[in-house]
Motif scaffolding. Structure first.
Motif, PDB file in Angstrom:
ATOM      1  N   HIS A   1      -0.306   6.245   8.003  1.00  0.00           N
ATOM      2  CA  HIS A   1       0.291   7.172   7.068  1.00  0.00           C
ATOM      3  C   HIS A   1      -1.001   7.288   5.872  1.00  0.00           C
ATOM      4  CE1 HIS A   1       2.393  10.688   4.658  1.00  0.00           C
ATOM      5  NE2 HIS A   1       1.907   9.579   4.002  1.00  0.00           N
ATOM      6  N   VAL A   2      -0.407   5.831   5.167  1.00  0.00           N
ATOM      7  CA  VAL A   2      -1.449   5.568   3.674  1.00  0.00           C
ATOM      8  C   VAL A   2      -3.164   5.791   4.669  1.00  0.00           C
ATOM      9  CG1 VAL A   2       0.622   4.606   3.273  1.00  0.00           C
ATOM     10  CG2 VAL A   2      -0.874   2.830   4.291  1.00  0.00           C
TER      11      VAL A   2
ATOM     12  N   GLU B   1       2.196   2.001  -3.666  1.00  0.00           N
ATOM     13  CA  GLU B   1       1.624   2.656  -4.268  1.00  0.00           C
ATOM     14  C   GLU B   1       1.054   4.172  -3.917  1.00  0.00           C
ATOM     15  OE1 GLU B   1      -0.653  -1.612  -5.577  1.00  0.00           O
ATOM     16  OE2 GLU B   1      -1.308  -1.174  -3.807  1.00  0.00           O
ATOM     17  N   ASN B   2       1.109   4.089  -3.184  1.00  0.00           N
ATOM     18  CA  ASN B   2       0.760   5.770  -2.476  1.00  0.00           C
ATOM     19  C   ASN B   2       2.676   6.897  -2.461  1.00  0.00           C
ATOM     20  OD1 ASN B   2      -2.111   6.196  -2.283  1.00  0.00           O
ATOM     21  ND2 ASN B   2      -1.210   3.368  -1.733  1.00  0.00           N
ATOM     22  N   GLY B   3       2.964   6.405  -3.107  1.00  0.00           N
ATOM     23  CA  GLY B   3       4.957   7.321  -3.247  1.00  0.00           C
ATOM     24  C   GLY B   3       5.932   6.716  -1.923  1.00  0.00           C
TER      25      GLY B   3
ATOM     26  N   ASN C   1      -7.443  -2.963   1.730  1.00  0.00           N
ATOM     27  CA  ASN C   1      -7.916  -2.885   0.095  1.00  0.00           C
ATOM     28  C   ASN C   1      -6.851  -3.420  -0.962  1.00  0.00           C
ATOM     29  OD1 ASN C   1      -7.203  -1.288  -2.906  1.00  0.00           O
ATOM     30  ND2 ASN C   1      -9.770  -1.964  -1.708  1.00  0.00           N
TER      31      ASN C   1
ATOM     32  N   ALA D   1       0.412  -0.912  -0.081  1.00  0.00           N
ATOM     33  CA  ALA D   1      -0.308  -0.548  -0.489  1.00  0.00           C
ATOM     34  C   ALA D   1       1.005   1.318   0.046  1.00  0.00           C
ATOM     35  CB  ALA D   1      -0.729  -0.170   1.030  1.00  0.00           C
ATOM     36  N   ALA D   2       1.979   1.407   0.005  1.00  0.00           N
ATOM     37  CA  ALA D   2       2.842   2.003   0.548  1.00  0.00           C
ATOM     38  C   ALA D   2       3.068   2.552  -0.577  1.00  0.00           C
ATOM     39  CB  ALA D   2       3.671   2.445   2.107  1.00  0.00           C
TER      40      ALA D   2
ATOM     41  N   SER E   1       1.076   2.149   7.706  1.00  0.00           N
ATOM     42  CA  SER E   1       0.324   2.047   8.105  1.00  0.00           C
ATOM     43  C   SER E   1      -0.650   3.495   9.156  1.00  0.00           C
ATOM     44  CB  SER E   1      -0.295   0.737   8.495  1.00  0.00           C
ATOM     45  OG  SER E   1      -0.271   1.244  10.207  1.00  0.00           O
TER      46      SER E   1
ATOM     47  N   THR F   1      -6.078   1.645   3.681  1.00  0.00           N
ATOM     48  CA  THR F   1      -5.816   1.503   1.873  1.00  0.00           C
ATOM     49  C   THR F   1      -4.924  -0.338   2.517  1.00  0.00           C
ATOM     50  OG1 THR F   1      -5.792   3.621   1.788  1.00  0.00           O
ATOM     51  CG2 THR F   1      -3.483   2.228   0.419  1.00  0.00           C
TER      52      THR F   1
END
Length: 213
Positions: free
Chosen positions: A103-104, A51-53, A111, A48-49, A101, A108
């Motif tokens: 932070h994102v 995928e989010n930058g 998901n 997840a991290a 976790s 997320t």
């Protein structure tokens, strides 16, 4: 007791062990038993991290963290200051996984797990970052298979084809579903690189047996 499940990147289940002795227990622990996956669940946090930058070389601080009354601790009981994401994964540092976790966002992370085949209910709770949810071995093996498949969707299956014994007439042939991408290939490459570090410089060096893993 014990359980094992081996799967090819396309979802083919090539081996399954549900227990020590079927005559003693018909309970299949590979698909029926639900257990807390512990640190293996952190994969979803870091996916997840990424995928989010985030990226493997980003530096984060290892420091005590408290969420409400919950204060997760690191296995070593110590704190390391600044580490890269790669080092945090390799050393399985709990507080970093929890921090990321948060932070994102827990939804997320959930998901990401659902997208990779986890069907069991997952609580929207901070402790899920450390695997405080109950899943089965098939779900976790399927999830990790997405990283071996290059990010393509994985649907587990156990029967390739069925033939008539005498005539060899084909009664059934497994047909894979249309290929679809579940994880961006660039993210897959980052995740595989980071997870390989666990064997190279981290907590699983004892599992480095001279082959890619």
């Amino acid at each position: 007791q014990a359980a094992l499940l081996a799967m090819k990147p396309d979802g083919a289940v090539t081996a399954m062990i549900g227990g020590m002795d079927y005559l003693q227990s018909q309970y299949n622990r590979a698909v029926q038993a639900k257990r807390q996956p512990g640190s293996s669940f952190k994969m979803f946090v870091y996916l997840a991290a990424m995928e989010n930058g985030f990226n493997p070389d980003m530096v984060v601080e290892v420091a005590p963290i408290q969420i409400g009354k919950w204060r997760p601790a690191n296995y070593s009981g110590t704190y390391y200051g600044l580490v890269s994401i790669r080092q945090a994964v390799a050393q399985s540092i709990n507080t970093v996984a929890v921090l990321i976790s948060q932070h994102v966002g827990i939804p997320t992370v959930i998901n990401a797990a659902k997208r990779l085949g986890v069907k069991s209910p997952l609580p929207n709770a901070p402790s899920i970052a450390l695997g405080a949810a109950e899943v089965n071995l098939l779900e976790m093996t399927t999830a990790y298979a997405h990283l071996a498949s290059g990010g393509k969707g994985v649907q587990p299956y156990g029967i390739k084809r069925i033939l008539k014994k005498k005539t060899q007439e084909e009664l059934y042939q497994y047909e894979p579903s249309n290929e679809y991408i579940v994880i961006n290939p660039n993210v897959v490459a980052e995740m595989n690189s980071v997870l390989s570090s666990v064997l190279e410089i981290g907590t699983a060096r004892g599992a480095a047996i001279g082959r890619s893993a």
